[in-house]
Every structure is written in C-alpha cells, then in structure tokens.
Scaffold this motif. Sequence first.
Motif, mmCIF file in Angstrom:
data_model
loop_
_atom_site.group_PDB
_atom_site.id
_atom_site.type_symbol
_atom_site.label_atom_id
_atom_site.label_comp_id
_atom_site.label_asym_id
_atom_site.label_seq_id
_atom_site.Cartn_x
_atom_site.Cartn_y
_atom_site.Cartn_z
ATOM 1 N N UNK A 1 71.612 46.178 41.355
ATOM 2 C CA UNK A 1 71.273 46.705 40.040
ATOM 3 C C UNK A 1 72.034 46.593 39.084
ATOM 4 N N UNK A 2 71.348 46.623 37.747
ATOM 5 C CA UNK A 2 72.192 46.328 36.671
ATOM 6 C C UNK A 2 71.957 47.707 36.033
ATOM 7 N N UNK A 3 72.968 48.545 35.675
ATOM 8 C CA UNK A 3 72.697 49.793 35.054
ATOM 9 C C UNK A 3 72.955 49.695 33.369
ATOM 10 N N UNK A 4 72.121 49.897 32.596
ATOM 11 C CA UNK A 4 72.197 50.094 31.184
ATOM 12 C C UNK A 4 72.555 51.349 30.795
ATOM 13 N N UNK A 5 73.192 51.432 29.490
ATOM 14 C CA UNK A 5 73.600 52.606 28.833
ATOM 15 C C UNK A 5 72.255 53.069 28.180
ATOM 16 N N UNK A 6 71.523 52.611 27.308
ATOM 17 C CA UNK A 6 70.574 53.243 26.654
ATOM 18 C C UNK A 6 69.298 52.697 27.259
ATOM 19 N N UNK A 7 68.305 53.588 26.860
ATOM 20 C CA UNK A 7 66.730 53.222 27.310
ATOM 21 C C UNK A 7 66.415 51.763 26.985
ATOM 22 N N UNK A 8 66.791 51.847 25.605
ATOM 23 C CA UNK A 8 66.253 50.449 25.104
ATOM 24 C C UNK A 8 66.608 49.288 25.599
#
Length: 297
Positions: free
Chosen positions: A270-277
């Motif tokens: 999984x790659x987790x991103x900080x922002x929704x965009x």
Amino acid sequence: MGAIPSESIEQIAAANDIVEVIGSYFPLKRAGANFKALCPFHQEKTPSFHVSPQRQTFHCFGCGVGGSVFRFVMDYEHIDFPSAVRKLAARVGIPVIEERGPSGAEDRQVEARRVLLQLHGEAAAWFHENLIKRELAEPARKYLKQRGITAEIAKRWQVGYAPDEWDAFGSWARGRGYDVRDLISSGLIKSKDDADGMPSQKSYDRFRGRIMFPICNDVGEVIAFSGRMLQNEAEGAKYLNSPETPLFRKGSVLFGLNKTKRALIEANCAIVCEGQLDLIRAVSRGSASERFDCACC
Ligand SMILES: [Zn+2]
C-alpha cells in the motif's frame, strides 16, 4: 444494529444479478450457458472460476470457493454478511429496514444512525452539485483543474464544495427537514453559544469555503467529510475533518480504502498519501507501474 429481515435479503438477492455484480469487479467471458474468468481467489493461468446465471451462483473448480452473490461480495471485499447485504442493497437502491430490537434505547440508536447516514449521503450530493453547477464554485473548479482533477474524477469521488457562508449548508439542511439537533450531532454544523454560555438554537456551518471530500466506510456509505481550504493564504487549518460522531471514529477509517482495498490485497502493498487529492490523483493515474508525481513523497 437490528437484524435484516429475510424478505429484504431475498429482494436484494433478486435485484442483484450475480453476473452483473461479479462483472462489475472484473470481466467475465461467456462460456455456453455460464460465464468464466481467472479466479480472483487463487493464482491460475486458465480460467476455472465459473458463474451460473441460472443458479445465480459462482464456483471455482481450482480452489473450491463458491456460493451466492452475497458470499462473493463477502469474500472479495473482505466484509461480513450484513455489510455485503447493505452494499448490494445500496447498489440497486433498496433501503435496508432493520428489524427493531427489544430495547427502546437500541431503537433510538438505530434511528439516529439512519438519519445521520441519510444526511451525509444527501449532503455529499449537495456539495457535489455546488461544485459542478454553481457560479460560486468557479474558483474551486479552477483549483481542481490545476491539480489535474477532471469533472469525471470529481464525480467518481463525489468531490464537492461548501460555500464560503455561515449558514448555506445549515439552511439547506433545515429546508430538507433535518432537525438542528441531528445536524449538530453530525458535526456538519456547530452550535453557537449565547453570551451567557447557554446553548441556543443558533448554529453555523463547520465547513465554509472548502473543497469537500466525502469519507466513506467499507461499504461506500458517506460517514464524514474532509474539507480542504481553497485559499492557501487564509487563516485556519488547510484540512478540516468532521469531528467524532456516532458514524465516524477517527483513526478507524482510511480515506479511499473502500475504493482501493481490492487492489491493495492483490498487490500486497500500500502507498499512503497525506492529502486526499494526492490519493485521488494516484488512483486515477492507475497502476503503480505508471509514473506518478506525488506532492508528498
Ligand atoms: Zn479459485
């Protein structure tokens, strides 16, 4: 939660053709009276996963999995039976009326949850309509376009816009018949205390002048929102989330997981991103092998 009556379960099963449901997850090939595909539950090179439209069942001759449309959704989405029922009900627009338990307190809880879920669903549609149709959302549309979010992507994620006004959402929701107490319990509006500290009926919108991202539970129901400030230079937090409510427990929901869970299971990573965009752009760009410029990593 109350039990789901068996008539509802039968009605939901009848309205969800198994070929259509499984075919919405991955392509099925016609093979005589049946359909087949590579089995999603084990590794194989020749298809042994069969779906029977007559019997409304699936069966894999390789690994032995099989069952009804509910079983498929449970196994594929890693969710329990009631969640699979609710998900398939939502797919065909059948309301799930749960049987009332014996206690009044439980009744009230179930009813409060139902109202909050309905409110969140309608609110997401209203925010989205603001973004797509209203003049006041033009700066938001421009910003999203700059960030690579097309109208189609905004629709898929039901991205919306909360007008930069104190009572735009509140007056819309009251106009739809929602009680102020329910609105406050949803966290979408906040109560304004009187000068003497007594709570009053006065309230104001929590999310103002923000791009709105619906946060969904496992079955895709909207349970909270995250609002991104449009003006970077303005005061206040860049991202503002719903507070904890009977629907939403912080730390137990990951934005976008309902849309990405299967791919995570398949990739075992999984790659987790900080922002929704960041997340929406990454998912919209497709597989991990495609190049993606992430703003945070
Ligand atoms: Zn199999």
